[in-house]
Design a protein around this motif. Structure first.
Motif, PDB file in Angstrom:
ATOM      1  N   ALA A 113       0.452  -1.437   0.300  1.00 17.13           N
ATOM      2  CA  ALA A 113       0.012   0.189  -0.237  1.00 17.13           C
ATOM      3  C   ALA A 113       0.607   1.174   0.120  1.00 17.13           C
ATOM      4  N   GLU A 114       2.066   1.675   0.806  1.00 15.45           N
ATOM      5  CA  GLU A 114       3.196   2.215   1.077  1.00 15.45           C
ATOM      6  C   GLU A 114       3.587   2.267  -0.789  1.00 15.45           C
ATOM      7  N   GLY A 117       1.500   4.019  -3.340  1.00 22.24           N
ATOM      8  CA  GLY A 117       0.908   5.182  -3.606  1.00 22.24           C
ATOM      9  C   GLY A 117      -0.422   5.330  -3.420  1.00 22.24           C
ATOM     10  N   GLU A 118      -0.950   6.256  -5.164  1.00 24.37           N
ATOM     11  CA  GLU A 118      -2.117   7.002  -5.225  1.00 24.37           C
ATOM     12  C   GLU A 118      -3.200   5.318  -6.265  1.00 24.37           C
ATOM     13  N   LEU A 119      -2.514   4.201  -5.868  1.00 27.06           N
ATOM     14  CA  LEU A 119      -3.117   3.466  -7.144  1.00 27.06           C
ATOM     15  C   LEU A 119      -4.403   2.333  -6.614  1.00 27.06           C
ATOM     16  N   GLY A 120      -3.985   2.710  -5.452  1.00 28.96           N
ATOM     17  CA  GLY A 120      -5.426   1.843  -4.535  1.00 28.96           C
ATOM     18  C   GLY A 120      -6.623   2.458  -5.122  1.00 28.96           C
ATOM     19  N   ALA A 121      -6.367   4.025  -5.363  1.00 32.52           N
ATOM     20  CA  ALA A 121      -7.545   4.704  -5.049  1.00 32.52           C
ATOM     21  C   ALA A 121      -8.242   5.274  -6.472  1.00 32.52           C
ATOM     22  N   GLU A 122      -7.023   4.461  -7.251  1.00 33.69           N
ATOM     23  CA  GLU A 122      -7.767   4.551  -8.820  1.00 33.69           C
ATOM     24  C   GLU A 122      -8.104   3.823  -8.766  1.00 33.69           C
ATOM     25  N   HIS A 125     -11.382   3.870  -7.677  1.00 32.61           N
ATOM     26  CA  HIS A 125     -12.328   5.162  -8.400  1.00 32.61           C
ATOM     27  C   HIS A 125     -12.441   4.271 -10.219  1.00 32.61           C
TER      28      HIS A 125
END
Length: 157
Positions: A113-114, A117-122, A125
């Motif tokens: 998760a660290e 970066g923002e891949l989880g949110a992407e 989405h």
């Protein structure tokens, strides 16, 4: 991976960097991964995928719970100093990321998760229902080729 009933849970095995790994969900729903090797004679515990109540070695029936602790070892009751509480499977880091179960063999590595970066949110989405997806069918192909050629040809379509 999900529970199938109160007493049986799903498991899946995989070869990762030449190591046999088993991934399970505990009865409480926690994701766990272990080296898929009995601590007694190093026999593979389970293969493929399926459901189980615990992990039982087919060689001498040593039994481990889904937290990796040894719960039964036949003919060891009279052994002086033998303590099942001190024996457990080697745990491997496992996490769920973007609806995918990920295993990390390096305990010192930065958590996924660290690193992502923002891949989880992407992922959330663009594929908001990814965590509700269920397993339907698996196809396995052994191709004697550089994996990059296979992926490149697949993506071209």
């Amino acid at each position: 991976m999900s529970r199938t009933s109160e007493s049986r849970v799903r498991y899946v095995t995989a070869q990762i960097a030449g190591m046999s790994i088993v991934v399970v969900r505990t009865h409480e729903g926690e994701l766990k991964a272990f080296c898929n090797v009995c601590k007694h004679r190093a026999h593979e515990l389970v293969s493929g995928a399926g459901t189980t109540r615990n992990l039982v070695c087919p060689y001498h029936a040593w039994t481990y719970d889904l937290d990796g602790h040894l719960t039964g070892a036949r003919r060891t009751g009279s052994l002086i100093g033998f303590d099942t509480a001190k024996i457990c499977l080697d745990e491997v880091r496992v996490t769920e990321f973007g609806g995918i179960v990920c295993v990390d063999l390096d305990p010192a590595a930065t958590p996924l998760a660290e690193q992502a970066g923002e891949l989880g949110a992407e992922i959330a989405h663009w594929a908001p229902d990814v965590v509700q997806l269920t397993f339907a069918h698996r196809l396995t192909f052994e191709i004697e080729s550089n994996w990059k050629n296979v992926v490149d040809n697949f993506l071209q379509c």
